[in-house]
Each structure stands twice: as C-alpha cells, then as structure tokens.
Design a protein around this motif. Structure first.
Motif: not given
Length: 429
Positions: A168-169, A172-173, A176, A209, A212-213, A215-216
C-alpha cells in the motif's frame, strides 16, 4: 546520447510496465516516441493469445529487417512473450540482442548494454520511475500482477506466476507522484484486483488501498478494473456507494453465465453468485463492464442461450465479447472444441445484442445530468471529447461537447443527443 524508442503491445498492465521501463532507461538514454530516429528499439510483447503472439512476432520481424539494413543498432524484446517461451523466441529470432521477462524489468539496461536473456519466475518489486505515456490527466495504477486462479482457458499464471501485490505504501507513493504530474483519474488494474494484498497481508486489502488513495488531494476519480466475482465484491460495492472519489463503475469479467460452463472453465463461482453481485451493482446504480467468451469447448446452444439471457436480463452496460482461442498449455486445450462457424455465429449474435442494449442505455440518459472528464479538444471539428463517470478510457462511450474545454477538466452536463456509443452533452454553466 543514444536514442531509445519503445513499442508497447497488449493491455494496460503492459503499458504500466512500458512506462516503468522508459523511466528506467531515461536515466542513461534519450527517449524518442518515434522509431524512425531511434538507435535502440524495445518491443514490449503480449502473449496471452495466439493472435497476440503472432502480432508480437510480426513487429519483431519488422525491426529485425531494420536492424539488418542498419537503421537501428539494437533490438530488445521484453514482456510476456519472453516470460512464456524465451527458448522458442531465441531460436526464431537469433538477431534479437536481448530478451527480458515481465519479472525482470530492472534488467532492461543490462540487456541494452550487454545483450542476453533475463527471464526469472520470481516476481520483482518494480519500483522504477515511470515516464507516463497516457494522456496527462489519467493513468493506470497496477496494484498487483500474476494470478492465483487457474481458469481452464488462461495462460497468465504460466507467464506471470501467482498473484504478487505491491504494498500500500508503495502504491500511495506512486499515486502521489502521478497526481503531482497532473493525473486526476487513477485507473486501478491487476490480473484480478479482488486478489489484491492476499499474498502480502494474508487477506484481501483492496478497500484498505482505496481508502488510502482517496486521501490524495489531486486525485478526483478512482476507477476499478479487472475484478473477479468473489464474495469480496459485496464489500467493494458497499464501499463505492459511500465513496467520494471511487466512481460508480466496476469492470468484472464473468466469462459465462451457465453453471455447466463456469465449472468447465474452472471459474470459482456459480450463476447464483453472479446474479447476487450484479443485482447489487444494478441497485446501487454502478455501471457494469464485463467480458465473456463464446465457443468455449463443449458449449451447447442451451449454454449459449443462458449467457444471452443473462446479458439481456441485467442490461449490462459495457461488454467485451471474445471467441474462445485454444491455447497450447491451457487446461482446455485438449477438450472437445466448438466449430469455428458456430463460434462466429454466436459472436455475431452477442454483438447484435450488445448494440441493442447500448442504444437503449444511451437513450435512457437523454435529459439527465452527468459528470464527465475532458480527454482532448479536436480543432477540426471544434469539439471537446471525453468520458462520463460511467466510462473508462479507450474502451467505453465517448462524450462530445461543442467548443473548447480544458483537457483533464471535470464538468457537469446534460445529455442532449445520443447514438449507441457517443453522447452529445451540453455543459451546465
């Protein structure tokens, strides 16, 4: 500085690999998007079907001729075809300088510099920089590769191995970074997105996932492709209903709707399972894209009619129809085959049904308000072209608006006129 060009064949998953390869190669070489002025050509191949392998071979032959004439210096073949059968490729094309499999993208620079074969079965973590080649406002995010299903007709596990997810990290990176480059729409892809995380976290983590996505800040739309009709789909549908950014759209290939065919295909669900998921999608006003296979070995007219009735009953929004391709190495290869004439006749019947449903669906949107994103402006027609929230890039319906709108802009509009696959929309000021 030597110039490198890449030809990407096959699906969006390959396209992501191509972007990663270009990002890696750009650290040492100049990238050119035309092959005419390239010194080195990379061909990212597809090997899923016989037709795709034949297409890959034709492109390889074309560039071997150019190499023999001195028009290019080096030719590297990468992707699915080397992963499936590199020994055969080496024999067929001895003048290719290097072969790189889907699990060895980091070795492309070595292949360019030293030649040779780089094909492993162990998945790599492809944390390479990406040089985006799609339109600037949308991008594919490959969340996993490989597949742990063993469908009777499919070569993917032989090519790519079992499901291997990116954590996931990392995703997300990457998302972003894409957002900072102007991406507004993320299109999530994998061989099966509903297997995401099972290998890393011992449970499916697709919804985690998505959370988290969302939140971008720069990402406005998130679209979900290539799901599988597993019980987890009910959790996905519930999440989409309450999400602010995941658009009401699901791509879920069903392949068939006859229980007998589903068992023969080794699909791990029943017609009843399918009906429950599709009814949940429809009642939630989620657009549904699927793909189906006609002429799978032993398919009878009754099996086919069952599929036909299923598609008509649920008025599936978008559908890809494929004739069964008998692939050596698959479980279904030695099963009793359906005659080509019957396959073709069933293929044509389903395409007629698809067109009939498309015009009915399009007409149902006349006078309705929709959200849409602008893909490009055409200066000849003086129209802007894009897609509604219910349509994925390259494969679904097109929205047309008179006049120039900002590329990547998201607007509201009212559908005024339609044909089966295009909607004329008036922007709400």
């Amino acid at each position: 500085m030597k110039r490198v060009s890449l030809i990407s064949l096959g699906c969006p998953k390959n396209l992501v690999d191509s972007e990663r390869v270009l990002g890696e190669v750009s650290s040492k070489y100049s990238i050119t998007f035309g092959t005419d002025n390239a010194d080195i050509v990379l061909i990212n191949t597809c090997a899923f079907l016989k037709e795709s392998r034949e297409e890959s071979e034709e492109v390889i032959k074309e560039f071997i001729e150019k190499k023999e004439k001195g028009k290019i210096e080096k030719l590297i073949v990468i992707g699915c075809y080397p992963s499936l059968d590199v020994e055969n490729l080496k024999k067929k094309f001895p003048f290719v300088d290097g072969f790189v499999g889907t699990n060895n993208l980091k070795d492309v620079l070595l292949a360019i510099e030293n030649g040779g074969v780089y094909v492993d079965k162990t998945p790599e973590y492809a944390d390479l920089p990406r040089l985006q080649v799609t339109l600037s406002h949308y991008s594919y995010l490959k969340i996993a590769d490989g597949c742990s299903h063993r469908c009777a007709f499919c070569l993917i596990p032989k090519i790519k191995g079992d499901t291997h997810s990116f954590d996931i990290d990392f995703l997300v990176h990457e998302a972003e970074a894409l957002s900072k480059n102007g991406v507004k729409e993320l299109v999530l892809i994998a061989q099966d997105t509903t297997q995401y995380g099972i290998d890393l976290y011992k449970q499916v983590k697709l919804v985690d996932l998505l959370e988290e996505l969302e939140k971008i800040d720069g990402v406005s739309w998130i679209r979900l492709l290539y799901t599988y009709p597993s019980p987890y789909m009910h959790k996905v549908i519930d999440y989409i209903k309450r999400s602010k950014k995941v658009v009401p759209y699901i791509d879920m290939p069903i392949q068939h709707a006859s229980d007998r065919m589903l068992r023969a295909m080794l699909r791990m669900y029943s017609k009843k399972d399918l009906e429950q998921i599709v009814e949940s999608m429809k009642s939630s006003h989620i657009a549904f894209r699927t793909s189906v296979i006609v002429g799978f070995p032993t398919e009878t007219e009754d099996d086919f009619k069952e599929l036909e009735k299923f598609i008509e009953k649920y008025e599936i929004d978008h559908i890809g129809i494929f004739k069964y391709s008998n692939e050596y190495g698959t479980i279904s290869y030695n099963m009793k085959q359906v005659e080509e004439e019957i396959k073709q006749e069933r293929f044509e019947r389903l395409n007629e049904l698809k067109d009939k449903l498309a015009i009915k669906r399009s007409k149902s949107f006349i006078g309705k308000e929709i959200s849409f994103i602008v893909d490009y402006y055409d200066s000849t027609s003086k129209n802007s072209y894009g897609r509604s929230i219910y349509d994925a890039p390259d494969i679904d319906n097109v929205v047309i608006v008179k006049g120039k709108l900002k590329q990547g802009g998201i607007y509201r509009g009212i559908v005024r006129q339609v044909n089966p696959y295009e909607w004329l929309v008036e922007v709400i000021k």
